[in-house]
Write an enzyme that holds these catalytic residues in place. Structure first.
Site, short mmCIF file in Angstrom:
data_model
loop_
_atom_site.label_atom_id
_atom_site.label_comp_id
_atom_site.label_asym_id
_atom_site.label_seq_id
_atom_site.Cartn_x
_atom_site.Cartn_y
_atom_site.Cartn_z
NE ARG A 178 36.88 50.92 -21.76
CZ ARG A 178 36.84 50.64 -23.05
NH1 ARG A 178 35.68 50.63 -23.68
NH2 ARG A 178 37.94 50.38 -23.72
CB SER A 189 37.03 44.18 -28.45
OG SER A 189 36.78 44.89 -29.64
CD GLU A 223 30.95 50.45 -19.73
OE1 GLU A 223 29.77 50.53 -20.13
OE2 GLU A 223 31.79 49.69 -20.19
CD GLU A 267 32.92 42.39 -26.57
OE1 GLU A 267 33.94 43.09 -26.59
OE2 GLU A 267 31.78 42.83 -26.85
NE ARG A 289 26.68 42.01 -20.12
CZ ARG A 289 26.52 41.60 -21.38
NH1 ARG A 289 27.14 40.51 -21.79
NH2 ARG A 289 25.77 42.27 -22.22
CG HIS A 290 28.72 46.74 -17.71
ND1 HIS A 290 27.56 46.07 -18.04
CD2 HIS A 290 29.30 47.07 -18.89
CE1 HIS A 290 27.43 46.01 -19.35
NE2 HIS A 290 28.48 46.61 -19.89
NE ARG A 298 32.47 42.09 -19.44
CZ ARG A 298 31.62 42.52 -20.36
NH1 ARG A 298 31.63 41.96 -21.57
NH2 ARG A 298 30.78 43.49 -20.09
#
Length: 432
Positions: free
Chosen positions: A211, A358, A213, A355, A219-220, A406
């Site tokens: 990704r 999902s 991002e 989180e 946390r990414h 995570r």
């Protein structure tokens, strides 16, 4: 080295050959000690200078820290040694000499910045606490695979080079593929849905996702490990049950099999697997509880995504893993089935700090799926390989994706997700 003995297996009375790295050398005058480290632990090698050949003593005491050596000798009991035994050497062979100027201290006596540690990950992993993280990560993945098989899943591997993005054109890494534009896949989402329509019915995958991002936070990541599940003839409740069973299995395996590693991380006394079922809050209940904490400047209203500070406030209030269900349809992806015009079957599974998952029930009806594409500004024709399979008998199905890093990060209370990745990829880091 067929005759090599691991340090943990060296017993008094044995004559052994051990091999590993020079952890430390201590010269006390008439006697000196070398600590040798291998994958199972450390062992003391004793040099009595007056009783040994000068060449043997010189080799053992002049070798640089972190050099690879092989030692042959007799094992003797020594209560004062770090592991209760020591070796009196007959020979010391330097297999690979280390440079005396190390970029970081593998003994851990001198701290190093995370960037330095990541630049020199091989040395960093020689530290007990760093190695422990990745031994635990390996146990988590083993337990997760075992639990997936326990609940009847088939492991699959889906493409990581794709013609279209799973969630549209945002956060995509474009590449040139034989003169055509292609992308690194954001998720196995569309492919795993196709598999549940193939007759496999219940599948899982553990693999990389990519990704683009813009976030540069603790946390990414731009390359992460996704743990994915999809099941035919299942709804969102079934998917949440499977999710909870997998996360619980990971914790239970670490608690049962990784006590030494938890000890190295100073977590042995406090680590425990979740004891109770994870609470399931609706989205509406979640924003009400967040607003009640008073932590946000402006109260949340229906349709808002949850800000990081809101997640933290709710996590502290709940105090354990939990689900948020019944999300607004407008903020969930096109492939999530709706309960009605406003509420979807989408869910998130949360750790108190962030989180992790999902998921939701998927839209299996062709017309509604195509309409979902159009509502989110996507061209259904670009996804024809996916949508047309829904014309040929697609069962109801549900699933989720779990961030592997995570999961490890929150399980061990790590301050930065890069701690849980061997060689992280983020906006700044492309090497090593």
């Amino acid at each position: 080295m067929d005759d090599r003995t691991y340090t943990a297996d060296a017993e008094p009375g044995d004559t052994v050959t051990v091999a590993g790295w020079v952890h430390e050398v201590r010269d006390l005058g008439g006697i000196a000690f070398l600590i040798l480290r291998d994958t199972t632990g450390k062992i003391q090698v004793k040099f009595e200078k007056d009783e040994m050949a000068d060449e043997l003593v010189e080799t053992g005491l002049n070798v640089q820290r972190e050099s690879v050596i092989s030692v042959t000798g007799d094992v003797e009991e020594e209560p004062r040694a770090p592991t209760g035994v020591e070796i009196t050497p007959d020979s010391v062979d330097v297999v690979s000499e280390a440079d005396p100027e190390l970029p970081l201290d593998p003994s851990g006596k001198v701290d190093a910045e995370l960037s330095t540690r990541l630049d020199n990950r091989t040395l960093d992993l020689r530290k007990d606490e760093t190695k422990a993280i990745f031994e635990i990560r390996a146990e988590v993945l083993r337990a997760v695979r075992e639990q997936f098989r326990e609940i009847g899943c088939t492991e699959i591997n889906t493409p990581k080079i794709v013609a279209t993005g799973t969630e549209g054109g945002t956060e995509l890494f474009p590449i040139t593929y034989f003169g055509r534009e292609a992308f690194m896949n954001q998720s196995p989402q569309l492919f795993k849905q196709l598999m549940v329509g193939s007759g496999l019915e219940r599948v899982f995958e553990i693999g990389p996702i990519f990704r683009a991002e813009e976030h540069n936070t603790p946390r990414h990541l731009n390359e992460a490990t996704s743990i994915d599940f999809e099941s035919a003839f299942a709804d969102h409740e079934d998917a949440m049950d499977a999710c909870e069973s997998v996360v619980r299995a990971a914790y239970e395996a670490v608690e049962a099999n990784c006590q030494d590693q938890l000890e190295a991380l100073d977590l042995a006394d406090e680590f425990e697997a979740p004891a109770d079922s994870f609470p399931r809050l609706t989205y509406e209940e979640a924003i009400e509880r967040i607003n009640a904490t008073g932590e946000l400047d402006e109260p949340l209203v229906w349709g808002d995504d949850l800000p990081t500070e809101g997640e933290h406030a709710l996590g502290q209030d709940v105090g354990e893993h939990y689900f948020i269900t019944d999300w607004p349809s407008e903020i969930k992806p096109f492939y999530i089935m709706d309960k009605d015009d406003d509420v979807s079957t989408g869910f998130d599974m949360m750790h108190p700090t962030m989180e992790l998952v999902s998921g939701g029930q998927r839209e299996h009806r062709y017309d509604q799926l195509v309409a979902g594409f159009e509502q989110q500004g996507l061209d259904p024709e670009a996804f024809d390989y996916y949508t047309r399979m829904f014309k040929y008998g697609m069962p109801p199905h549900a699933g989720w994706g779990l961030g592997g890093e995570r999961l490890v990060m929150t399980m061990l209370g790590l301050g930065n997700i890069r701690e849980a990745v061997l060689f992280p990829r983020d906006r700044q880091r492309l090497s090593p």
